[in-house]
Design an enzyme around this catalytic site. Structure first.
Site, PDB file in Angstrom:
ATOM      1  N   ASP A  36      79.324  47.507  62.365  1.00 58.30           N
ATOM      2  CA  ASP A  36      79.717  48.569  63.343  1.00 58.30           C
ATOM      3  C   ASP A  36      80.719  48.163  64.470  1.00 58.30           C
ATOM      4  O   ASP A  36      80.147  47.180  65.061  1.00 58.30           O
ATOM      5  CB  ASP A  36      78.708  49.676  63.927  1.00 58.30           C
ATOM      6  CG  ASP A  36      78.965  50.858  64.268  1.00 58.30           C
ATOM      7  OD1 ASP A  36      80.100  51.122  64.185  1.00 58.30           O
ATOM      8  OD2 ASP A  36      78.218  51.386  64.884  1.00 58.30           O
ATOM      9  N   ASN A  84      81.326  58.643  55.550  1.00 58.73           N
ATOM     10  CA  ASN A  84      82.441  58.031  55.796  1.00 58.73           C
ATOM     11  C   ASN A  84      83.664  58.854  55.128  1.00 58.73           C
ATOM     12  O   ASN A  84      84.959  58.940  55.597  1.00 58.73           O
ATOM     13  CB  ASN A  84      82.763  56.469  55.468  1.00 58.73           C
ATOM     14  CG  ASN A  84      81.968  55.691  56.415  1.00 58.73           C
ATOM     15  OD1 ASN A  84      81.500  54.551  56.203  1.00 58.73           O
ATOM     16  ND2 ASN A  84      81.669  55.990  57.685  1.00 58.73           N
ATOM     17  N   TRP A  85      83.402  59.629  54.135  1.00 56.20           N
ATOM     18  CA  TRP A  85      84.362  60.554  53.519  1.00 56.20           C
ATOM     19  C   TRP A  85      84.759  61.504  54.588  1.00 56.20           C
ATOM     20  O   TRP A  85      85.797  62.031  54.394  1.00 56.20           O
ATOM     21  CB  TRP A  85      83.770  61.346  52.205  1.00 56.20           C
ATOM     22  CG  TRP A  85      83.354  60.593  51.071  1.00 56.20           C
ATOM     23  CD1 TRP A  85      82.337  60.195  50.687  1.00 56.20           C
ATOM     24  CD2 TRP A  85      84.387  59.791  50.123  1.00 56.20           C
ATOM     25  NE1 TRP A  85      82.301  59.142  49.533  1.00 56.20           N
ATOM     26  CE2 TRP A  85      83.586  59.310  49.187  1.00 56.20           C
ATOM     27  CE3 TRP A  85      85.946  59.963  49.896  1.00 56.20           C
ATOM     28  CZ2 TRP A  85      84.083  58.520  48.122  1.00 56.20           C
ATOM     29  CZ3 TRP A  85      86.435  59.256  48.917  1.00 56.20           C
ATOM     30  CH2 TRP A  85      85.356  58.519  48.013  1.00 56.20           C
TER      31      TRP A  85
END
Ligand code: FPP
Length: 256
Positions: A36, A84-85
């Site tokens: 991250d 994450n889409w």
């Protein structure tokens, strides 16, 4: 009712856990990483988010290399989550492109270094060419004897559990599985991570302290280390620092 049955079950479970037993308490086989902070790294350096992800990819390559030197049996990298889409289309396209790049540029090295590659996550909804690359990478490295690199791509812990539950339900409905036979082992063997030891250590960079749908089942007894460094800055020294912290921990697996 047999009052000792829960104790026996707990003992059986503890014995099968990674690093279980006094001697192996600190053994480190499997590290899973939530990579991250690419976006914040980009902002800090006044460059585009895409550049941040590219630098993140370099950090991932360093981690793959370091895992070998650390003698791990498994390294899992959280590369693209089912959530994450929801990012802008250009960013999703770029992240897909990075996985393509990884297989195009790095597969030969992984084969040569004896690393086994496995993709965890729902591959059915990935673009066809990526699915083919993934399958080819798994085939080409299947007989490798080095450590296993698991790339979590289009992965979500809940999604993985939903797919496992529906597969088990189908087997029960078709008469190939008894409901009574379903236990923790059967469920574990139905997950994308079947045959991999549970992660001993989960690292998350960038200072966030969340699991974000990563290895929900498998991380039941993992140690967690949250590091402030942004993922593109993660290097072998940071990896070793996390391992040292892990070795100082006392794992009890629910016992005393
Ligand atoms: C989180 O940073 C990172 C991602 C969503 C992508 C991770 C992908 C890579 C590191 C490269 C791909 C690697 C392989 C092995 C194919 P963020 O964008 O959420 O950062 P932010 O929270 O600072 O905005």
């Amino acid at each position: 009712m047999d009052v000792n049955a829960p104790r026996r079950l707990a003992q059986r479970m503890a014995a099968s856990m990674p690093g279980a037993g006094d001697e192996e308490e600190k053994s480190l086989r499997h590290v899973a990483i939530i990579m991250d902070g690419n976006g914040r790294w980009a902002k800090k350096h006044g460059v585009s988010r895409l550049r941040g992800h590219q630098e993140g990819m370099e950090a991932a390559r360093r981690a793959v290399e370091a895992a070998k030197d650390l003698g791990l049996s498994h390294l899992t990298l959280y590369s693209f989550s089912t959530e994450n889409w929801n990012r802008p289309e250009w960013e999703v396209r770029h992240l897909m492109g990075l996985l393509r790049q990884f297989f195009e540029k790095d597969l030969a090295d992984l084969v040569e270094e004896g690393i086994r590659v496995r993709i965890i996550g729902d591959r059915r909804t990935l673009p066809n060419d990526i699915r083919e690359m993934v399958e080819q990478a798994e085939r080409q490295t299947a007989d490798n004897k080095g450590y296993t690199l698991q790339i979590a791509f289009n992965y979500g812990g809940r999604d993985e559990l939903v797919r496992a539950v529906s597969s088990l339900a189908e087997q029960v409905a078709s008469g190939t599985l008894d409901v009574e036979a379903i236990d923790e082992r059967v469920i574990g063997d139905t997950l994308d991570t079947a045959n991999a030891p549970d992660p001993d250590l989960v690292i998350r960079t960038s200072g966030e302290q969340r699991l974000s749908n990563f290895l929900l089942w498998q991380a039941a007894y993992s140690e967690f280390i949250f590091m402030d460094c942004l993922w593109p800055d993660f290097d072998e020294a940071a990896f070793r620092e996390a391992v040292d912290i892990y070795r100082g921990r006392n794992r009890r697996f629910g016992g005393r």
